[in-house]
Design a protein around this motif. Structure first.
Motif, PDB file in Angstrom:
ATOM      1  N   GLY A   1       0.776  -1.234   0.000  1.00 58.46           N
ATOM      2  CA  GLY A   1       0.000   0.000   0.000  1.00 58.46           C
ATOM      3  C   GLY A   1       0.806   1.281   0.000  1.00 58.46           C
ATOM      4  O   GLY A   1       0.273   2.341   0.321  1.00 58.46           O
ATOM      5  N   VAL A   2       2.084   1.221  -0.357  1.00 54.74           N
ATOM      6  CA  VAL A   2       2.903   2.435  -0.419  1.00 54.74           C
ATOM      7  C   VAL A   2       2.759   3.060  -1.811  1.00 54.74           C
ATOM      8  O   VAL A   2       3.037   2.413  -2.823  1.00 54.74           O
ATOM      9  CB  VAL A   2       4.388   2.139  -0.129  1.00 54.74           C
TER      10      VAL A   2
ATOM     11  N   SER B   1       2.052   4.440  -8.970  1.00 52.51           N
ATOM     12  CA  SER B   1       1.570   3.115  -8.621  1.00 52.51           C
ATOM     13  C   SER B   1       1.485   3.015  -7.101  1.00 52.51           C
ATOM     14  O   SER B   1       1.835   3.955  -6.392  1.00 52.51           O
ATOM     15  CB  SER B   1       2.509   2.036  -9.174  1.00 52.51           C
ATOM     16  N   THR B   2       1.033   1.864  -6.640  1.00 58.20           N
ATOM     17  CA  THR B   2       0.982   1.534  -5.221  1.00 58.20           C
ATOM     18  C   THR B   2       1.460   0.099  -5.074  1.00 58.20           C
ATOM     19  O   THR B   2       1.095  -0.762  -5.878  1.00 58.20           O
ATOM     20  CB  THR B   2      -0.461   1.675  -4.684  1.00 58.20           C
TER      21      THR B   2
ATOM     22  N   VAL C   1       6.146   7.131   2.194  1.00 60.41           N
ATOM     23  CA  VAL C   1       6.175   6.083   3.214  1.00 60.41           C
ATOM     24  C   VAL C   1       5.531   6.467   4.541  1.00 60.41           C
ATOM     25  O   VAL C   1       5.208   5.597   5.337  1.00 60.41           O
ATOM     26  CB  VAL C   1       7.619   5.579   3.461  1.00 60.41           C
ATOM     27  N   GLU C   2       5.332   7.754   4.782  1.00 61.80           N
ATOM     28  CA  GLU C   2       4.779   8.167   6.072  1.00 61.80           C
ATOM     29  C   GLU C   2       3.415   7.543   6.335  1.00 61.80           C
ATOM     30  O   GLU C   2       3.163   7.017   7.428  1.00 61.80           O
ATOM     31  CB  GLU C   2       4.675   9.687   6.142  1.00 61.80           C
ATOM     32  N   GLU C   3       2.542   7.597   5.372  1.00 62.52           N
ATOM     33  CA  GLU C   3       1.204   7.039   5.556  1.00 62.52           C
ATOM     34  C   GLU C   3       1.266   5.544   5.875  1.00 62.52           C
ATOM     35  O   GLU C   3       0.504   5.040   6.699  1.00 62.52           O
ATOM     36  CB  GLU C   3       0.371   7.286   4.299  1.00 62.52           C
ATOM     37  N   TYR C   4       2.189   4.841   5.241  1.00 72.02           N
ATOM     38  CA  TYR C   4       2.363   3.415   5.521  1.00 72.02           C
ATOM     39  C   TYR C   4       2.735   3.202   6.992  1.00 72.02           C
ATOM     40  O   TYR C   4       2.163   2.353   7.675  1.00 72.02           O
ATOM     41  CB  TYR C   4       3.439   2.823   4.607  1.00 72.02           C
TER      42      TYR C   4
ATOM     43  N   ASN D   1      -2.690   1.835  10.822  1.00 69.22           N
ATOM     44  CA  ASN D   1      -3.031   0.956  11.938  1.00 69.22           C
ATOM     45  C   ASN D   1      -2.346  -0.401  11.831  1.00 69.22           C
ATOM     46  O   ASN D   1      -1.864  -0.938  12.815  1.00 69.22           O
ATOM     47  CB  ASN D   1      -4.549   0.781  12.004  1.00 69.22           C
ATOM     48  N   GLU D   2      -2.250  -0.942  10.629  1.00 67.27           N
ATOM     49  CA  GLU D   2      -1.655  -2.265  10.468  1.00 67.27           C
ATOM     50  C   GLU D   2      -0.203  -2.273  10.928  1.00 67.27           C
ATOM     51  O   GLU D   2       0.250  -3.206  11.575  1.00 67.27           O
ATOM     52  CB  GLU D   2      -1.718  -2.731   9.016  1.00 67.27           C
TER      53      GLU D   2
END
Length: 150
Positions: A26-27, A47-48, A74-77, A81-82
């Motif tokens: 999901g990055v 892309s992701t 990468v911050e959001e990754y 929560n995961e």
């Protein structure tokens, strides 16, 4: 005039989160290109990463490309929560006394699960026509490493 066409210049990447030993799913990333070291950057693809940490849908590079930049968000990754759950599980299994001693001996953050020190990772590299470039990113919240893979 030859009927053969030149092989495309292409890029692929994948991300391994070394803090949990798993692919980083999901990055989001963008691929930008330029011609010449002083040329302007042009966005060329996005892309992701998939469940295997790979981006399999990046477009071939346009003719004349000499440099490529991959920008990984990468911050959001890391704040997802995961990832927090994975790190909390890992930390809870460690010995508290040795953690406290290590923290006291180092100039390190007191809370290691507080997001990413590097919110973005930008990798720039030179390319030659007709070659494939695989650029893996080894990632953790406080550092990263990159290399030309095969």
């Amino acid at each position: 005039m030859s009927s053969e066409t030149a092989a495309p210049t292409s890029v692929s990447t994948h991300i391994l989160d070394t803090s949990v030993g798993r692919p980083a799913e999901g990055v989001a990333l963008t691929l930008s290109v330029r011609s010449g070291s002083d040329g302007a950057w042009t966005a060329h693809g996005a892309s992701t990463t998939d469940a295997d940490g790979r981006c399999k849908d990046l477009p071939d590079l346009p003719a004349g490309t000499t440099h490529v930049r991959l920008d990984f968000a990468v911050e959001e990754y890391f704040v997802s929560n995961e990832h927090r759950v994975s790190n909390q599980h890992r930390v809870s299994n460690q010995h508290r006394a040795s953690d406290q001693q290590a923290e006291e001996q180092q100039d390190a953050p007191r809370v290691r699960d507080s997001g990413a020190f590097f919110p973005e990772v930008a990798i720039t590299f030179a390319v030659q026509p007709g070659e494939h470039y695989h650029v893996p990113l080894l990632l953790n919240p406080f550092g990263y490493s990159v290399y030309r893979g095969s």
